[in-house]
Design a protein around this motif. Sequence first.
Motif, mmCIF file in Angstrom:
data_model
loop_
_atom_site.group_PDB
_atom_site.id
_atom_site.type_symbol
_atom_site.label_atom_id
_atom_site.label_comp_id
_atom_site.label_asym_id
_atom_site.label_seq_id
_atom_site.Cartn_x
_atom_site.Cartn_y
_atom_site.Cartn_z
ATOM 1 N N MET A 1 -3.961 -0.123 22.408
ATOM 2 C CA MET A 1 -3.382 -0.211 21.072
ATOM 3 C C MET A 1 -1.861 -0.180 21.197
ATOM 4 S SD MET A 1 -4.194 1.983 17.616
ATOM 5 C CE MET A 1 -5.881 1.370 17.559
ATOM 6 N N PRO A 2 -1.234 -1.328 21.360
ATOM 7 C CA PRO A 2 0.214 -1.382 21.587
ATOM 8 C C PRO A 2 1.049 -1.195 20.331
ATOM 9 C CG PRO A 2 -0.675 -3.590 21.565
ATOM 10 C CD PRO A 2 -1.859 -2.668 21.450
ATOM 11 N N ALA A 3 0.419 -1.350 19.138
ATOM 12 C CA ALA A 3 1.178 -1.287 17.893
ATOM 13 C C ALA A 3 0.284 -0.721 16.793
ATOM 14 C CB ALA A 3 1.686 -2.671 17.508
ATOM 15 N N TYR A 4 0.893 -0.436 15.648
ATOM 16 C CA TYR A 4 0.145 0.121 14.526
ATOM 17 C C TYR A 4 0.656 -0.486 13.219
ATOM 18 C CZ TYR A 4 4.241 2.969 13.387
ATOM 19 O OH TYR A 4 5.499 3.366 13.041
ATOM 20 N N VAL A 5 -0.134 -0.340 12.169
ATOM 21 C CA VAL A 5 0.317 -0.721 10.831
ATOM 22 C C VAL A 5 0.483 0.552 10.006
ATOM 23 C CG1 VAL A 5 -0.754 -3.000 10.860
ATOM 24 C CG2 VAL A 5 -2.052 -1.043 9.992
ATOM 25 N N GLU A 6 1.346 0.489 9.045
ATOM 26 C CA GLU A 6 1.629 1.670 8.231
ATOM 27 C C GLU A 6 0.548 1.858 7.175
ATOM 28 O OE1 GLU A 6 5.249 3.585 5.525
ATOM 29 O OE2 GLU A 6 5.456 1.592 6.425
ATOM 30 N N THR A 7 -0.121 3.000 7.210
ATOM 31 C CA THR A 7 -1.125 3.363 6.224
ATOM 32 C C THR A 7 -1.346 4.873 6.325
ATOM 33 O OG1 THR A 7 -3.311 2.811 5.334
ATOM 34 C CG2 THR A 7 -3.125 2.942 7.725
ATOM 35 N N GLY A 8 -2.401 5.364 5.690
ATOM 36 C CA GLY A 8 -2.682 6.795 5.744
ATOM 37 C C GLY A 8 -4.161 7.061 5.566
ATOM 38 N N PRO B 1 4.383 -5.340 10.821
ATOM 39 C CA PRO B 1 4.255 -5.644 9.386
ATOM 40 C C PRO B 1 2.882 -6.263 9.129
ATOM 41 C CG PRO B 1 5.673 -7.237 10.477
ATOM 42 C CD PRO B 1 5.376 -6.187 11.491
ATOM 43 N N LYS B 2 2.333 -6.045 7.941
ATOM 44 C CA LYS B 2 0.951 -6.458 7.678
ATOM 45 C C LYS B 2 0.798 -7.955 7.409
ATOM 46 C CE LYS B 2 -0.300 -1.967 5.699
ATOM 47 N NZ LYS B 2 1.013 -1.417 5.324
ATOM 48 N N LYS C 1 -6.465 -5.277 4.269
ATOM 49 C CA LYS C 1 -6.392 -5.035 2.824
ATOM 50 C C LYS C 1 -6.487 -3.537 2.516
ATOM 51 C CE LYS C 1 -8.281 -9.478 1.258
ATOM 52 N NZ LYS C 1 -9.428 -10.150 0.591
ATOM 53 N N MET C 2 -7.370 -2.843 3.217
ATOM 54 C CA MET C 2 -7.515 -1.409 2.991
ATOM 55 C C MET C 2 -6.263 -0.646 3.412
ATOM 56 S SD MET C 2 -11.465 -0.384 3.828
ATOM 57 C CE MET C 2 -11.806 -1.511 5.177
ATOM 58 N N SER C 3 -5.594 -1.140 4.438
ATOM 59 C CA SER C 3 -4.400 -0.457 4.929
ATOM 60 C C SER C 3 -3.216 -0.578 3.976
ATOM 61 C CB SER C 3 -4.010 -0.995 6.315
ATOM 62 O OG SER C 3 -3.454 -2.298 6.221
ATOM 63 N N GLU C 4 -3.343 -1.434 2.962
ATOM 64 C CA GLU C 4 -2.260 -1.598 1.994
ATOM 65 C C GLU C 4 -2.048 -0.326 1.168
ATOM 66 O OE1 GLU C 4 -0.332 -4.127 1.851
ATOM 67 O OE2 GLU C 4 -1.409 -5.782 2.829
ATOM 68 N N HIS C 5 -3.073 0.521 1.127
ATOM 69 C CA HIS C 5 -2.997 1.768 0.365
ATOM 70 C C HIS C 5 -3.246 2.956 1.293
ATOM 71 C CE1 HIS C 5 -3.094 -0.502 -3.398
ATOM 72 N NE2 HIS C 5 -4.040 -1.243 -2.836
ATOM 73 N N LYS C 6 -2.545 4.050 1.047
ATOM 74 C CA LYS C 6 -2.801 5.277 1.800
ATOM 75 C C LYS C 6 -4.007 5.972 1.179
ATOM 76 C CE LYS C 6 1.947 5.750 3.336
ATOM 77 N NZ LYS C 6 3.227 6.493 3.258
ATOM 78 N N MET C 7 -5.015 6.180 1.989
ATOM 79 C CA MET C 7 -6.286 6.732 1.507
ATOM 80 C C MET C 7 -6.270 8.244 1.615
ATOM 81 S SD MET C 7 -8.579 3.669 3.166
ATOM 82 C CE MET C 7 -7.359 3.342 4.459
ATOM 83 N N PHE C 8 -5.545 8.868 0.685
ATOM 84 C CA PHE C 8 -5.363 10.314 0.659
ATOM 85 C C PHE C 8 -6.253 10.926 -0.423
ATOM 86 C CE2 PHE C 8 -0.726 10.152 2.397
ATOM 87 C CZ PHE C 8 -1.222 9.889 3.672
ATOM 88 N N PHE C 9 -6.921 12.042 -0.076
ATOM 89 C CA PHE C 9 -7.884 12.670 -0.978
ATOM 90 C C PHE C 9 -7.716 14.187 -0.991
ATOM 91 C CE2 PHE C 9 -9.650 8.699 0.564
ATOM 92 C CZ PHE C 9 -10.080 8.096 -0.606
#
Length: 329
Positions: A194-201, A257-258, A288-296
């Motif tokens: 996994m050389p890179a990541y996308v911003e999400t939560g 970037p996504k 598409k799911m990574s577009e939002h931070k999935m915080f609960f």
Amino acid sequence: MSKKIFITGANGFLGTAITKLALKKKFKVRALVRKNSDISNLKKLNVEIVYGDLRDYKSLESAIGDCRVFFHVAADYRLWVRKKFEIYESNLQGTQNLIDIIKKIKNHRIVFTSSVATIGIGDCVSNEDTFVDFSQMIGDYKKSKYLSEKIVKQNINSGSINCIIVNPSTPIGPGDLKPTPTGNVILQVLLKKMPAYVETGLNIVHVDDVARGHFQALEKGKIGERYILGGENLEFKKFLDLICTYANLRKINFRMPKKPLYPFAYLNESFAMIDKSYTPMLTVNGLKMSEHKMFFSSEKAKKYLGYRPRNINNAIKDSVDWFKKYFIK
């Protein structure tokens, strides 16, 4: 309450954690598994294994026998599939079949394992009351879980079943044999793929805490209510950093970037449709799911069930240690 319990998906990641805890609580466990399933997690446990399929009403009916306490944990948890109907057959039709049988049994009690996938994602931390509708469901896994939870609620409201709903967030920890999509992220980091990541939560929780939450729901939950069983809200970068820290690996610092990734995701899925041995890591719905931070928030479960998830560092360490032991040579 009966000390015999029927668990669907008992050989799965969460199901195994629940089964082990049931045995510690002195329950007699009847575990439903499909024929030809991997039962490695159950081999050394004192459980009664019955073979059946949620999609097959008759096999399910004969497997249930005289049980009155049910944990419906089984689910097809894949974020990408070649044959979409498989997810709906297991998650939707399977749930309907189980309910149709259980509602004929007097004095039953069910804990239904749903998912935070059925809960709305807002601009802040979501809870059980955050609005959501079907149009907001991304991917067939989320859609199937939303529809299956709807079936459960309809049967609760009609008085057909006595059921409590739990909504786990993203469990990690020992025993993730398949592995789950999140477990696969951990594994890919450990394999240095996994050389890179996308911003999400994400909201990450120890699988054993989710298992404990199921029994707290069984004992203290109110019929018809649902309870989020989560842990800690983490930025995805923070999650990866903690994995790397415990595995003594260099941190992943390149953020992708996504938008430029979408064409690659479509190509990745197209290739997977051709090569049946390949499962895509990068998918359109995943982006598409990574577009939002999935915080609960798990405050409701904490208040009414006594739910107390452990520090997330322990969950990540246990997961890293287990994957290193069983997958890393």
